[in-house]
Design an enzyme around this catalytic site. Sequence first.
Site, mmCIF file in Angstrom:
data_model
loop_
_atom_site.group_PDB
_atom_site.id
_atom_site.type_symbol
_atom_site.label_atom_id
_atom_site.label_comp_id
_atom_site.label_asym_id
_atom_site.label_seq_id
_atom_site.Cartn_x
_atom_site.Cartn_y
_atom_site.Cartn_z
ATOM 1 N N ARG A 140 -4.053 -22.123 -0.636
ATOM 2 C CA ARG A 140 -5.055 -23.103 -0.251
ATOM 3 C C ARG A 140 -6.087 -23.364 -1.348
ATOM 4 N NH1 ARG A 140 -3.610 -21.894 4.379
ATOM 5 N NH2 ARG A 140 -3.564 -19.830 3.503
ATOM 6 N N THR A 141 -6.727 -22.307 -1.773
ATOM 7 C CA THR A 141 -7.844 -22.483 -2.703
ATOM 8 C C THR A 141 -7.343 -23.060 -4.026
ATOM 9 O OG1 THR A 141 -8.914 -20.634 -1.631
ATOM 10 C CG2 THR A 141 -9.830 -21.319 -3.724
ATOM 11 N N LYS A 179 0.016 -7.790 -24.141
ATOM 12 C CA LYS A 179 -0.067 -7.291 -25.522
ATOM 13 C C LYS A 179 -1.341 -6.482 -25.731
ATOM 14 C CE LYS A 179 1.886 -11.588 -27.342
ATOM 15 N NZ LYS A 179 1.486 -12.691 -28.230
ATOM 16 N N ARG A 192 -9.926 -16.893 -9.898
ATOM 17 C CA ARG A 192 -9.860 -15.928 -8.799
ATOM 18 C C ARG A 192 -9.399 -14.613 -9.414
ATOM 19 N NH1 ARG A 192 -7.207 -16.597 -2.902
ATOM 20 N NH2 ARG A 192 -9.203 -17.661 -2.659
ATOM 21 N N HIS A 218 -16.867 -15.401 -2.220
ATOM 22 C CA HIS A 218 -16.019 -16.591 -2.291
ATOM 23 C C HIS A 218 -16.958 -17.780 -2.036
ATOM 24 C CE1 HIS A 218 -12.630 -19.143 -2.098
ATOM 25 N NE2 HIS A 218 -11.883 -18.519 -1.212
HETATM 26 C C1 NCD Z 1 -9.530 -16.288 2.053
HETATM 27 C C2 NCD Z 1 -9.664 -15.471 0.785
HETATM 28 O O1 NCD Z 1 -8.861 -15.621 -0.124
HETATM 29 O O2 NCD Z 1 -10.624 -14.719 0.726
HETATM 30 N N1 NCD Z 1 -8.614 -17.317 1.925
HETATM 31 C C3 NCD Z 1 -9.071 -18.513 1.435
HETATM 32 O O3 NCD Z 1 -9.480 -18.627 0.303
HETATM 33 N N2 NCD Z 1 -9.112 -19.529 2.297
HETATM 34 C C4 NCD Z 1 -9.360 -15.469 3.267
HETATM 35 C C5 NCD Z 1 -8.286 -14.447 3.315
HETATM 36 O O4 NCD Z 1 -7.491 -14.300 2.408
HETATM 37 O O5 NCD Z 1 -8.251 -13.777 4.348
#
Ligand code: NCD
Length: 346
Positions: free
Chosen positions: A80-81, A109, A130, A163
């Site tokens: 999703r993200t 490396k 991320r 997040h």
């Molecule tokens: C969440 C995350 O990655 O923290 N997902 C997201 O980005 N919508 C929630 C999760 O993974 O439970």
Amino acid sequence: MDWESFKRLRGSQKKAFFMRDGNIYHVIMAQQFDRGFLDEICNLATRIRQIAKSNEGTRFLLSLLQGRRAMLYFVQPSTRTFLSFMSACQILGMQCSEVRDTSTSSEVKGETPEDTVRTFSSYVDLIIMRYPEPGFAERIAFLLNNSGRPVPVINAGSGRDQHPTQALLDIYTLHRSFEDQGGIDGKKIALVGDLKRGRTVRSLAYLMKNYEGVKLYFVSPPELRMEDDLKEYLREHEVEFEESEDLAEVIPQVDAVYMTRIQDEYDLEGESKRIDYSRFHFKVEYLQLLKPNAIIMHPLPRRQELPTEIDQDRRAVYWRQVRNGMWVRVALIAKIFRVGGEIWHY
Ligand code: NCD
């Protein structure tokens, strides 16, 4: 200032460092957003959604950041993200490149992740990342600010910690859902599930200090309670909260129920298996308990805590959250690159 001193500052003190000439630059933590910014980003997202309805509007949006490049560095799982950010960049005409697997990068490396990200900054105008380690996005922002070629960094999930852009889309969803009911101020919101390791609930809870008279209900198994640092923050900012283990008792009292899955990827030795998480599932019969104007949220992905039977209920807004996420990210990127004014003038 060196990194060690910077790291110890409070979120509110770091805020200035994430700005540039009074404008947002790095997006690292929820504490950096104030009410003015949150209202503005919600309104801008709504304006962008309207503009995108016509072909001419779509072309206008595409022209805004044409020729700019974004790098998506996602070394923790994401669908999703990742797609949400990629779509947001594309709506504004940006080109995207990605690294999702460090086994194919120079890190094998022996290159440090810091050097890897610094390399990206030589090619692109925006880094979206991320990363499993809390504080890494912040360290990169710090490093790049002190480098010859700073580029903005967006934290798209930093381990169990934060997040912030999920919190923005959650705010946008709450804002839209309560538009005709006095907005987010004064609302009661239950955050349910793995509050200890859930970064979405942490970032969202931080944002509540920006609203008047909000009350939070932290509903979790005793092993997965919200951490003290966050509770301390809420006390300091006079955000009312209550902890509970009884979901059925909390549901009738609240305006929003925010469900989350158990974050067992952070288990050290399979401890999640010993927790009875079924008490924190939204059972179909709970729909009878929920206020008629309340909403059910979830950041997704879901497991059994949110049965698909709930999806038909008009109070379930989690698929809208996904869509809102894309628009709020378009608004955020537009603000970082200072094209918000052009959007308003369109
Ligand atoms: C969440 C995350 O990655 O923290 N997902 C997201 O980005 N919508 C929630 C999760 O993974 O439970």
